[in-house]
Design an enzyme around this catalytic site. Structure first.
Site, PDB file in Angstrom:
ATOM      1  N   ARG A  29       0.831  -1.215   0.000  1.00 38.57           N
ATOM      2  CA  ARG A  29       0.000   0.000   0.000  1.00 38.57           C
ATOM      3  C   ARG A  29       0.863   1.261   0.000  1.00 38.57           C
ATOM      4  O   ARG A  29       0.543   2.246  -0.667  1.00 38.57           O
ATOM      5  CB  ARG A  29      -0.942  -0.019   1.212  1.00 38.57           C
ATOM      6  CG  ARG A  29      -2.125  -0.969   1.036  1.00 38.57           C
ATOM      7  CD  ARG A  29      -2.722  -1.332   2.369  1.00 38.57           C
ATOM      8  NE  ARG A  29      -3.963  -2.092   2.267  1.00 38.57           N
ATOM      9  CZ  ARG A  29      -4.039  -3.397   1.996  1.00 38.57           C
ATOM     10  NH1 ARG A  29      -2.940  -4.086   1.741  1.00 38.57           N
ATOM     11  NH2 ARG A  29      -5.209  -4.011   1.938  1.00 38.57           N
ATOM     12  N   ASP A 321      -4.757 -15.212   6.942  1.00 39.49           N
ATOM     13  CA  ASP A 321      -3.478 -15.755   6.450  1.00 39.49           C
ATOM     14  C   ASP A 321      -2.798 -16.658   7.470  1.00 39.49           C
ATOM     15  O   ASP A 321      -1.727 -17.201   7.203  1.00 39.49           O
ATOM     16  CB  ASP A 321      -2.535 -14.609   6.055  1.00 39.49           C
ATOM     17  CG  ASP A 321      -3.039 -13.882   4.816  1.00 39.49           C
ATOM     18  OD1 ASP A 321      -3.828 -14.469   4.061  1.00 39.49           O
ATOM     19  OD2 ASP A 321      -2.648 -12.718   4.614  1.00 39.49           O
ATOM     20  N   LYS A 348      -6.788 -18.595  -1.966  1.00 38.46           N
ATOM     21  CA  LYS A 348      -5.497 -17.927  -1.709  1.00 38.46           C
ATOM     22  C   LYS A 348      -4.440 -18.416  -2.701  1.00 38.46           C
ATOM     23  O   LYS A 348      -4.778 -18.998  -3.723  1.00 38.46           O
ATOM     24  CB  LYS A 348      -5.063 -18.171  -0.266  1.00 38.46           C
ATOM     25  CG  LYS A 348      -6.029 -17.580   0.752  1.00 38.46           C
ATOM     26  CD  LYS A 348      -6.051 -16.072   0.667  1.00 38.46           C
ATOM     27  CE  LYS A 348      -7.137 -15.464   1.517  1.00 38.46           C
ATOM     28  NZ  LYS A 348      -7.358 -14.055   1.229  1.00 38.46           N
TER      29      LYS A 348
HETATM   30  C1  S3P Z   1      -4.516  -8.792   1.871  1.00 38.72           C
HETATM   31  C2  S3P Z   1      -5.795  -9.233   2.089  1.00 38.72           C
HETATM   32  C3  S3P Z   1      -6.151 -10.647   2.271  1.00 38.72           C
HETATM   33  C4  S3P Z   1      -4.931 -11.498   2.578  1.00 38.72           C
HETATM   34  C5  S3P Z   1      -3.766 -11.163   1.693  1.00 38.72           C
HETATM   35  C6  S3P Z   1      -3.370  -9.708   1.856  1.00 38.72           C
HETATM   36  C7  S3P Z   1      -4.285  -7.353   1.688  1.00 38.72           C
HETATM   37  O1  S3P Z   1      -6.738 -11.117   1.075  1.00 38.72           O
HETATM   38  O2  S3P Z   1      -5.241 -12.867   2.462  1.00 38.72           O
HETATM   39  O3  S3P Z   1      -2.651 -11.986   2.012  1.00 38.72           O
HETATM   40  O4  S3P Z   1      -3.129  -6.903   1.772  1.00 38.72           O
HETATM   41  O5  S3P Z   1      -5.260  -6.641   1.446  1.00 38.72           O
HETATM   42  P1  S3P Z   1      -8.320 -10.911   0.777  1.00 38.72           P
HETATM   43  O6  S3P Z   1      -8.565  -9.464   0.807  1.00 38.72           O
HETATM   44  O7  S3P Z   1      -8.551 -11.460  -0.585  1.00 38.72           O
HETATM   45  O8  S3P Z   1      -9.023 -11.688   1.844  1.00 38.72           O
END
Ligand code: S3P
Length: 441
Positions: A29, A321, A348
């Site tokens: 981000r 996760d 995932k």
């Molecule tokens: C993440 C959101 C999650 C997570 C991923 C990282 C993120 O996924 O599993 O490892 O940085 O926004 P989802 O938003 O698809 O659940």
């Protein structure tokens, strides 16, 4: 170079203080938001894993320059409209769903068509969850039957949208939030609870955002097309990376571990809550704020009397996760643990629910799965002997690390393939394991 590691010995008792690398979600981000800010942003402790390096490469392809000096990345942008896009640009997001999905949000106004591709794992994942809302903004998007490659061509006539995020996915929510940045007017989002790093960064950067929290949903309003200034940010440690070491300390004999400076945002600490409910000795100390995020040192200790958990589904998104490693604790707990509505786990980097069930059965742990609900029959005396081989898990970094922790905590002679997978999220994994005393071959 060999592709596997061998582990033949449980880890000896340890008492160590460690620091894990920067948080992956926040790192990606920061890179993407710095690419939209006016001026030079300085980001320290950025995670230097493949997913984040691919984010840096992506903004470079889009005409944003950056350089590294010491422990800091300096990213130079001229604001919301500063991407310079070449004809027929193709961007490879590698293994990263977060990068691919969030970047698509930023490309909602691209003046030339851009193609997003990824590795085998990412090419098997669903992209309709972001292409559908992006179409509502007015963008032209084609996917390959809901999967990558996705081609996006923006529009000059972007319109704000009302969006209902139903999966508890921070990637979907954040994709729409980033697209909203480019859009004139007010975008309204109603989102099931999920990690809120994008919201906190928007607030920190003074981007016009309001967030109203209700029990099950957050209501997010964003006014778009407002430039914002460059920023300084020190990325805190990653709780997802920490979790492998927390669990290793809990499951090992006479061991203690302190992990310094970890992000403990409530939307990420489902694992801490679950482990505590299972009687595990995990504590948070030195809690403090950092630009809306919370940071703490995590203390974890060997725990003999682990008990099973009936895990409420509403925690799922804050531990999404970490379930693989949580399942190992359930395997050693007294009683039958139960987890519900884990469908998202199969979406995932690999189908983690399927893989977890096979893995638990491989190590002799009884499970009962009905659709997306899983029961794990714990065995407080679990001890592994004989040979185990772990391969064909789509190079999923978290499956690899969970397998290594199993070997070090429960024993057995292990050969675990695709060791390079750790580079996706945690290149220092082996270094830290060795530091706390693991013998790896
Ligand atoms: C993440 C959101 C999650 C997570 C991923 C990282 C993120 O996924 O599993 O490892 O940085 O926004 P989802 O938003 O698809 O659940």
């Amino acid at each position: 170079m060999k592709k596997y590691i061998k582990i033949y010995k449980k880890i000896n008792s340890f008492n160590k203080k460690i620091e894990v690398s920067g948080d992956k979600s926040i790192s990606i981000r920061c890179v993407l938001l710095a690419s939209q800010a006016i001026g030079v942003s300085k980001i320290t402790n950025l995670l230097e894993s493949e997913d984040v390096l691919n984010a840096l490469k992506a903004i470079k392809h889009l005409g944003i320059n950056y350089k590294k000096k010491g422990n800091a990345y300096f990213i130079n942008s001229y604001g919301l409209n500063s991407f310079k896009i070449k004809n027929k640009l193709k961007i490879n997001a590698g293994n990263s769903g977060t990068l691919a999905r969030l970047l698509l949000g930023l490309l909602v106004d691209t003046k030339k068509e851009i193609t997003i591709v990824g590795d085998n794992s990412l090419s098997n994942r669903d992209f309709s969850r972001v292409t559908e809302p992006l179409k509502l903004f007015g963008a032209n998007i084609n996917s390959n039957n809901k999967k990558l490659p996705v081609k996006i061509l923006g529009t000059e006539f972007l319109r704000p949208i009302n969006y209902f995020e139903t999966k508890g996915s921070a990637q979907c929510k954040s994709c729409v939030m980033l697209a909203a940045l480019k859009t004139p007017g007010l975008t309204r989002i109603k989102a099931r609870k999920s990690r809120n790093h994008t919201e906190l960064l928007f607030k920190y950067l003074n981007i016009p955002i309001t967030v109203t929290k209700k029990i099950n949903y957050d209501f997010i309003n964003i006014i778009g097309q407002k430039n914002f200034n460059s920023f300084n940010y020190k990325v805190p440690g990653d709780i997802s990376s920490s979790s492998f070491f927390i669990v290793l300390a809990i499951l090992s004999k006479d061991s203690k571990l302190i992990i310094k400076n970890v992000n403990i945002n409530k939307s990420r600490t489902g694992i801490i809550k679950i482990l505590r409910d299972m009687n595990a000795k995990v504590y948070l100390k030195n809690i403090h704020d950092y630009n809306g995020e919370k940071i703490a040192d995590i203390y974890a200790e060997s725990t003999l009397n682990l008990k099973s958990i009936n895990c409420p589904a509403k925690i799922n998104s804050s531990a999404i996760d970490e379930f693989l490693i949580i399942f190992l604790v359930a395997a050693r707990a007294k009683g039958v643990s139960s987890f519900k509505n884990l469908g998202e786990l199969n979406k995932k980097e690999s189908p983690r629910l399927d893989i977890a069930v096979n893995f638990l059965n491989l190590i002799g742990v009884k499970t009962k799965r009905i659709k997306n609900n899983l029961k794990i029959y714990g065995n407080p005396k679990i001890k592994l002997e004989g040979n185990f081989v772990m391969k064909n898990f789509m190079k999923d970094h978290r499956v690899f690390m969970m397998s290594a922790i199993t070997a070090l905590a429960f024993g057995g002679n292990w050969k675990i393939f695709d060791k390079d997978s750790v580079n996706t999220s945690f290149p220092n994994f082996f270094k830290i394991l060795k530091f706390i005393g693991a013998q790896l071959n």
